[in-house]
Design a protein around this motif. Structure first.
Motif, short mmCIF file in Angstrom:
data_model
loop_
_atom_site.label_atom_id
_atom_site.label_comp_id
_atom_site.label_asym_id
_atom_site.label_seq_id
_atom_site.Cartn_x
_atom_site.Cartn_y
_atom_site.Cartn_z
N UNK A 122 0.82 -1.22 0.00
CA UNK A 122 0.00 0.00 0.00
C UNK A 122 0.85 1.27 0.00
N UNK A 123 2.04 1.20 0.54
CA UNK A 123 2.88 2.40 0.59
C UNK A 123 4.08 2.29 -0.36
N UNK A 124 3.84 1.74 -1.52
CA UNK A 124 4.94 1.61 -2.49
C UNK A 124 5.40 2.99 -2.96
N UNK A 130 8.77 -3.64 -3.06
CA UNK A 130 8.48 -2.26 -2.66
C UNK A 130 7.78 -1.47 -3.77
N UNK A 131 7.28 -2.18 -4.75
CA UNK A 131 6.63 -1.48 -5.87
C UNK A 131 5.20 -1.97 -6.02
N UNK A 132 4.41 -1.17 -6.70
CA UNK A 132 3.03 -1.55 -7.01
C UNK A 132 2.95 -1.65 -8.53
N UNK A 133 2.37 -2.74 -9.02
CA UNK A 133 2.28 -2.91 -10.49
C UNK A 133 0.82 -3.03 -10.89
N UNK A 167 -2.26 4.40 -2.77
CA UNK A 167 -0.83 4.05 -2.63
C UNK A 167 0.04 5.30 -2.45
N UNK A 168 -0.34 6.38 -3.09
CA UNK A 168 0.44 7.64 -3.06
C UNK A 168 1.91 7.41 -3.41
N UNK A 169 2.20 6.90 -4.58
CA UNK A 169 3.61 6.68 -4.95
C UNK A 169 4.31 8.02 -5.21
N UNK A 170 5.63 8.01 -5.05
CA UNK A 170 6.39 9.22 -5.41
C UNK A 170 6.50 9.35 -6.92
N UNK A 171 6.64 8.22 -7.58
CA UNK A 171 6.79 8.23 -9.05
C UNK A 171 5.88 7.16 -9.64
N UNK A 172 5.17 7.53 -10.70
CA UNK A 172 4.45 6.54 -11.50
C UNK A 172 5.25 6.35 -12.78
N UNK A 173 5.51 5.10 -13.12
CA UNK A 173 6.28 4.82 -14.34
C UNK A 173 5.37 4.14 -15.35
N UNK A 174 5.13 4.81 -16.45
CA UNK A 174 4.32 4.24 -17.53
C UNK A 174 5.22 3.34 -18.36
N UNK A 175 4.74 2.12 -18.62
CA UNK A 175 5.51 1.16 -19.42
C UNK A 175 4.86 1.03 -20.80
N UNK A 211 5.75 16.42 -13.96
CA UNK A 211 4.81 16.59 -12.84
C UNK A 211 3.45 16.07 -13.26
N UNK A 212 2.67 15.60 -12.26
CA UNK A 212 1.38 15.00 -12.59
C UNK A 212 0.39 15.19 -11.45
N UNK A 213 -0.87 15.08 -11.77
CA UNK A 213 -1.90 15.16 -10.72
C UNK A 213 -2.04 13.82 -9.99
N UNK A 214 -1.55 12.73 -10.60
CA UNK A 214 -1.69 11.40 -10.00
C UNK A 214 -0.60 11.12 -8.96
N UNK A 215 0.54 11.72 -9.15
CA UNK A 215 1.70 11.51 -8.27
C UNK A 215 2.64 12.69 -8.50
N UNK A 216 3.59 12.93 -7.56
CA UNK A 216 4.50 14.06 -7.79
C UNK A 216 5.16 13.99 -9.18
#
Ligand code: SF4
Length: 211
Positions: free
Chosen positions: A49-51, A92-95, A135-143, A167-172
């Motif tokens: 949950x805190x990834x 430590x990641x969320x997929x 989850x509030x991730x610091x970074x979202x990585x689009x694959x 920068x994004x509205x979904x995550x920093x």
């Protein structure tokens, strides 16, 4: 002009209390677009949950559809290897994926991946937004291009802008790189080896941001 929201969407199936387990349970019965008729089951996101990082692919593949788990097929195994090489602990990641049902078309006995359309992507987006909010991730990585354009706009080009932070509205921050399945589809071993190295380099950049 902003795109008209779809007439029905995942939001129609939201649970009263938003947690990852309640979202997962509710998503199992989602009929927010017609893709529920194609896939075996909803493949919801997985991870703690805190990834710090949330990886977002396009949609589940054949193996993910059958097991109900994201990133478990050949591309998932390549992804695990690359994460390890970059020093990122997958635990430590969320997929997750932009679209939670496998979209496919028959070719002989095989089910071949079919890209989801804009309406399906828009209909499924509330699940992704809810996952990011919990989850509030610091970074979202689009694959891959589909996920990158869904998160960063239709003009985004992975080939030119991969590895950059936005920068994004979904995550920093949101960044994008290729989808591991595209590395597996490389035309020859040398290209595959090079593409894999570029992918690991993008993940190493990410590792420096989150440390
Ligand atoms: S793809 Fe998304 S919106 Fe469409 S039915 Fe599946 S979970 Fe619901």
């Amino acid at each position: 002009m902003p795109r008209k929201p779809p007439e029905r969407s995942a939001a129609d199936f939201f649970p009263p209390k938003i947690t990852l387990p309640s979202l997962r349970t509710a998503a199992a019965d989602c009929k927010g677009c017609d893709l529920w008729k194609r896939g075996t089951q909803t493949v919801f996101g997985e991870g703690t949950r805190r990834s710090v990082v949330m990886f977002v692919g396009e949609q589940p593949g054949n193996e993910e559809d059958l097991t109900g788990k994201p990133f478990v097929g050949p591309a998932g195994r390549l992804f695990d290897k690359a994460l390890e090489e970059a020093g990122i602990d997958r635990k430590q990641t969320y997929v997750t994926n932009i679209v939670k049902h496998f979209n496919w078309e028959p070719r002989g006995k095989r089910r071949i991946h079919k890209k989801p359309n804009a309406l399906e992507i828009a209909a499924c987006r509330p699940w992704l937004e809810a996952e990011a909010a919990v989850v509030k991730p610091e970074v979202i990585v689009a694959l891959g291009a589909t996920a990158a354009q869904a998160l960063l706009g239709p003009k985004f080009r992975v080939t030119k802008q991969r590895g950059e932070l936005f920068e994004s509205t979904l995550a920093p921050y949101v960044m994008a790189t290729v989808h591991p399945s595209s590395i597996l589809r490389a035309p020859d071993d040398e290209t595959r080896r090079l593409e894999y190295r570029y992918f690991v380099n993008d993940l190493k950049k990410l590792a420096r941001v989150i440390k």
